[in-house]
Design an enzyme around this catalytic site. Structure first.
Site, PDB file in Angstrom:
ATOM      1  N   GLY A 515      33.275  38.048  27.189  1.00 47.07           N
ATOM      2  CA  GLY A 515      34.400  37.183  27.508  1.00 47.07           C
ATOM      3  C   GLY A 515      34.333  36.758  28.950  1.00 47.07           C
ATOM      4  O   GLY A 515      33.330  36.971  29.644  1.00 47.07           O
ATOM      5  N   PHE A 519      37.465  36.648  37.243  1.00 41.46           N
ATOM      6  CA  PHE A 519      36.528  36.453  38.342  1.00 41.46           C
ATOM      7  C   PHE A 519      35.137  36.022  37.886  1.00 41.46           C
ATOM      8  O   PHE A 519      34.287  35.746  38.688  1.00 41.46           O
ATOM      9  CB  PHE A 519      36.423  37.724  39.172  1.00 41.46           C
ATOM     10  CG  PHE A 519      37.761  38.218  39.622  1.00 41.46           C
ATOM     11  CD1 PHE A 519      38.422  37.543  40.629  1.00 41.46           C
ATOM     12  CD2 PHE A 519      38.361  39.294  39.016  1.00 41.46           C
ATOM     13  CE1 PHE A 519      39.675  37.954  41.043  1.00 41.46           C
ATOM     14  CE2 PHE A 519      39.611  39.713  39.422  1.00 41.46           C
ATOM     15  CZ  PHE A 519      40.272  39.048  40.436  1.00 41.46           C
ATOM     16  N   VAL A 522      31.838  38.420  31.522  1.00 42.78           N
ATOM     17  CA  VAL A 522      31.590  39.842  31.284  1.00 42.78           C
ATOM     18  C   VAL A 522      30.587  39.974  30.141  1.00 42.78           C
ATOM     19  O   VAL A 522      30.733  39.322  29.116  1.00 42.78           O
ATOM     20  CB  VAL A 522      32.894  40.568  30.884  1.00 42.78           C
ATOM     21  CG1 VAL A 522      32.642  42.058  30.738  1.00 42.78           C
ATOM     22  CG2 VAL A 522      33.986  40.318  31.900  1.00 42.78           C
ATOM     23  N   ASP A 633      47.105  39.443  36.365  1.00 47.79           N
ATOM     24  CA  ASP A 633      46.672  38.824  35.111  1.00 47.79           C
ATOM     25  C   ASP A 633      46.786  39.832  33.977  1.00 47.79           C
ATOM     26  O   ASP A 633      45.878  40.014  33.183  1.00 47.79           O
ATOM     27  CB  ASP A 633      45.239  38.296  35.252  1.00 47.79           C
ATOM     28  CG  ASP A 633      44.907  37.277  34.157  1.00 47.79           C
ATOM     29  OD1 ASP A 633      45.854  36.801  33.488  1.00 47.79           O
ATOM     30  OD2 ASP A 633      43.730  36.967  33.975  1.00 47.79           O
TER      31      ASP A 633
END
Ligand code: NAG
Ligand code: NAG
Ligand code: NAG
Ligand code: NAG
Ligand code: NAG
Ligand code: NAG
Ligand code: NAG
Length: 825
Positions: A515, A519, A522, A633
């Site tokens: 995903g 930042f 991943v 988040d």
């Protein structure tokens, strides 16, 4: 004859009458706007008058936001950008022929072109949309414009404008940047639609294309992943035989938003909330990485931001000029094996997922064809190089074919599928794989040897420094203290080599992508010993030095809590920064609570355990850790579940941990997700621990109800999940909120308490929301529960609707540091 004169006279008188009563928003042929006068639209949103930009002394006629302070006047349209008036003698008038003219003391400057059908009683009116229109005062249809400023924008794309081409009138709407903030004359950049092949938008510097939006794919432009449902505006792309355009409309009259083409050639979306003290907040429209530069990797190249270098060739293609490859990618790649072109058995297609599709200048499309028909069609024509679905919604539909070289393909968030034509022999089992593996081996060897060299250098440098220290010599480096302090922690946290990570993730294969975090992407990986890991690549634009990054890593390594995901190590290599986490086998919370079959596995005790776990993890971040961290988040997809279904907060405010003096540089970009963002953050960019509390409240209500806040629908009303829960609570029907599968397993007082705590957390005013310490107490049944007040963002159902793909919404905020993020203790 008489009657005609009478008619003319009466309409003339009539228009005078109208003008004299509502003269503020329009001028007729008997009136004018002198320097110093302004007219204001009926709703008071926009004003039109003379102004001087920046430090310029020249006078321009412009339209600006009337409700935004005059100190930071934001001009959205300039009438005479190339022909300023040098003194204050300017006068704007409408002539009897229906022509807008600007006069100076000696000569006249004509603004609008001649009209095809001049009106009898022309009036120029400033509408509340910011559109300055010319129409006949006695026309029955007030929207019958003779001329409108929306057809002739300067650098600003306002809500309601049609950004595109009208084939009937030949009107081509083009945004042109300003020369500088002191000079609205046309600058270097233009932004407009190109209707060759399938329509796309280009930013050009003079005549050179620098950015391409990609074609519209039914949901967004292929190269603009940041376009997604949001609380501020909705948007449409219209394409028919008469016209093609992109258009957006504001959803909340108190939030103003505009899109502007800056002098640096970057499109920016700016938002401002009525009554807020902060200035415009910027939202990211394009990322502006190398991969956003048109055709950065040349024909048949594939650009990947997370790779270093970004450019690669499409599978089974090779660099055209291998010698230059590595310094100049613009020549791109060529096929290893030419196409066979002998019909159905000669060629096949290689599928790419998650990409921005190539330039559609030489393309052909059909709305009705299926993907299979599309493939057959492509095989029939030897110059067809690739195909894709035209519309990616649902199963996908329509057909888009590319002829000629494929340029400007990149891996992108929310990308789509593309099928590239290859010679069938490349697909023969073994052969393709074998050659490909060989190529890979060479790459790996290259990487290994480079890495070894770098590592060797690094080690020698380290030893040299250590030796200097022992010798008692001053290094004369500001970071000296840092090295000393962090020496021990360095040992605690392993440094992984890039080669290890590349191997573990199969060279960051798209298949291994788990995903996209706030930042960067991943990836899943497996170390040689069999341990599963999650690798997070940090985006390069964090502009951080190696030392700061290491410092951050060490800070995070110190965050040890069973409800936070554990950091195993890190990797620094050149520009690349990576974090290596433990891998969580049970995926994330979203995949359980919003899935009809999976949610059965989560009975009430498990859900309550998860709620409490998240609360404790958050409390630790806010209060108990050695740093104060605001997550920013928090959402279901960031709550990972281990094999025992213990919740672990992931993706925590990593790049936000810094020393006080660095704060400013790093807090310009604020990241979050709609549906979980508190109102003060989403609209004004203000952030505190209470915004995390808000997100936590949303999560609790989602866990209890099994419904998403975003996209929640109820047949009786238009409230979102928060509004629905609040309404049930007020009507004493809270039980109806509980998720169906929980009915048997639930401990009713516990569930009701959780709902009330959830509602307390999502209250409109941050100061009304409890802190996490009280939340933990309240969930545990200690501490008194007050009655919640109205939640934030509860009626604006549409505002919170976002697609299930839930792209992150990033915004850059120019406001002060203190309102944002981390406070070091
Ligand atoms: C800006 O200035 C004009 C004229 O001085 C005034 O009428 C208007 O109210 C001002 N607008 C704001 C938002 O202060
Ligand atoms: C009026 O405009 C004309 C044409 O732009 C210019 O030559 C002239 O100098 C202007 N006069 C004044 C007083 O600004
Ligand atoms: C408008 O038309 C008149 C007469 O045809 C012509 O002289 C004038 O140049 C035109 N003006 C513009 C701005 O096209
Ligand atoms: C966008 O919102 C406006 C105003 O609420 C509405 O009239 C319009 O139909 C919406 N358009 C789309 C495409 O949803
Ligand atoms: C295109 O324009 C014609 C005439 O102006 C109109 O009849 C037709 O409905 C329009 N088509 C669309 C799709 O708007
Ligand atoms: C093309 O492919 C067909 C079918 O596989 C084969 O018979 C033919 O020899 C190939 N032609 C060339 C030029 O490779
Ligand atoms: C293949 O497509 C190109 C571009 O549309 C076209 O010019 C050409 O005539 C086509 N060739 C065949 C054989 O259909």
């Amino acid at each position: 004859m008489d009657s005609i004169t009478n008619l003319l006279l009466s309409s003339f008188l009539c228009s005078i009458l109208v003008v004299s009563t509502t003269a503020v928003n329009r001028i007729s042929t008997t009136q004018s706007i002198k320097d110093g006068d302004t007219i204001v639209s009926i709703g008071g949103s926009f004003a039109l008058g003379f102004f001087s930009p920046g430090s310029s002394k020249k006078r321009y006629i412009g339209i600006w936001y009337n409700k935004i302070s005059n100190d930071s006047r934001t001009v959205v349209w300039v009438a005479n950008r190339e022909t300023p008036v040098t003194d204050s003698s300017g006068v704007l008038m409408v002539t009897q022929q229906g022509v807008l003219v600007l006069l100076n003391s000696t000569e006249s400057i004509i603004l609008s072109s001649n009209l095809t059908k001049p009106g009898k009683t022309p009036v120029a009116e400033l509408l509340d949309s910011g559109n300055f229109v010319l129409r006949n005062a006695d026309d029955d249809n007030p929207q019958n414009y003779l001329w409108q400023s929306f057809d002739h924008p300067t650098d600003t794309f306002l809500p309601g404008m049609k950004f595109g081409i009208n084939y009937k009138t030949g009107l081509d709407m083009i945004l042109r940047s300003w020369q500088s903030s002191d000079d609205p004359a046309q600058g270097d950049y233009t932004y407009s639609m190109d209707s060759h092949g399938f329509p796309q938008y280009f930013i050009r510097k003079d005549t050179v294309k620098v950015f391409r939006s990609g074609p519209w794919n039914g949901v967004r432009f292929s190269g603009m992943p940041t376009i997604s449902s949001n609380p501020i505006y909705n948007f449409t792309f219209v394409m028919n035989q008469n016209e093609t355009y992109f258009n957006y409309n504001l959803l909340d009259s108190s939030v103003v938003s505009r899109m502007v083409l800056n002098q640096d050639g970057v499109q920016r979306r700016m938002t401002w909330k009525e009554g807020s003290s902060t200035s415009w907040i910027e939202h990211l429209t394009t990322e502006m990485t190398n991969c956003d530069t048109l055709a950065f990797c040349g024909p048949y190249g594939l650009c990947t931001v997370s790779n270093s270098p970004e450019c690669g060739c499409l599978q089974l293609f090779e660099p055209k000029f291998p010698k230059d490859w590595g310094t100049d990618w613009s020549n791109g790649c060529v096929r290893r094996t030419p196409l066979n072109c002998s019909g159905v058995n000669g060629d096949k297609f290689w599928k790419y997922s998650g990409v921005k599709v190539p330039d559609t200048e030489n393309s052909w499309f059909s709305v009705s064809m299926t993907l299979k028909e599309c493939e057959t069609m492509c095989l029939k024509n030897c110059s067809c190089m690739a195909y894709a679905n035209l519309d990616v919604r649902g199963e996908g539909s329509g057909c888009l074919l590319w002829f000629d070289e494929l340029v400007d393909i990149r891996v992108i968030k929310n990308g789509q599928d593309l099928y590239v034509r290859m010679d069938a022999s490349e697909f023969v089992l073994g052969q393709a794989g074998h050659n490909w593996n060989k190529a890979k081996t060479i790459i790996v060897i290259l990487v290994v040897s480079t890495a070894t060299l770098i590592l060797g250098l690094a080690i020698s440098l380290y030893i040299w420094k250590e030796w200097q220290k022992r010798e008692g010599k001053t290094i004369g480096h500001p970071e000296q203290g840092y090295y000393k302090e962090s020496k021990n922690e360095d040992i605690e946290l392993p440094l992984f080599h890039l080669v290890t990570i590349t191997k573990a993730t199969d060279n960051f294969a798209i298949d291994n992508k788990l995903g996209e975090g706030g930042f960067g992407p991943v990836y899943k990986g497996m170390l040689e010993g069999g341990q599963e890991i999650a690798v997070k690549l940090l985006s390069k634009d964090s502009k951080q030095g190696v030392d700061e990054f290491k410092n951050e890593v060490i800070c995070i390594a110190k965050l040890q809590h069973r409800n936070l995901v554990k950091l195993l190590g890190y990797c620094i290599q050149g520009e690349e920064r990576m974090l290596i986490y433990e891998f969580m086998p049970n995926n994330n919370l979203d995949s359980f609570i919003f899935d009809q079959s999976q949610k059965m596995l989560l009975d009430w005790p498990k859900r309550f355990h998860i709620i409490n776990g998240i609360a404790r993890g958050l409390l630790y971040l806010h209060q108990d850790s050695r740093l104060r961290i605001i997550h920013r988040d928090l959402k279901g997809s960031n709550i990972l579940l281990d094999h025992e279904m213990n919740p672990k907060i992931s993706d925590f405010g990593l790049a936000r941990i810094f020393e006080a003096n660095e704060t400013q540089a790093n807090t310009r970009r604020v990241v979050g997700t709609y549906g979980y963002m508190s109102p003060e953050y989403a609209v004004e960019g203000l952030f505190s621990v209470k915004s995390d509390v808000f997100s936590f409240g949303v999560l609790v209500l989602e866990i209890v109800s099994g419904n998403r806040n975003r996209g929640f629908y109820h047949q009786d009303h238009h409230l979102n999940l928060l509004g629905h829960a609040w309404r049930l609570y007020k009507e004493d029907r809270t039980r109806e909120l509980i998720d169906e599968p929980l009915q048997d397993s639930c401990n009713l007082p516990e569930v009701l308490r959780s709902i009330q705590v959830g509602l307390l957390c999502v209250q409109q005013r941050p100061e009304d929301r409890p802190n996490m310490a009280s939340v933990v107490l309240m969930l545990g049944g200690e501490g008194a529960l007050t009655h919640p007040k109205q939640p934030g963002f509860f009626t604006e159902r549409n505002l919170l609707e976002a697609e299930s793909t839930g792209s992150n919404f990033e915004q850059c905020s120019a406001n002060t540091i203190s309102t944002t993020v981390v406070e070091a203790r």
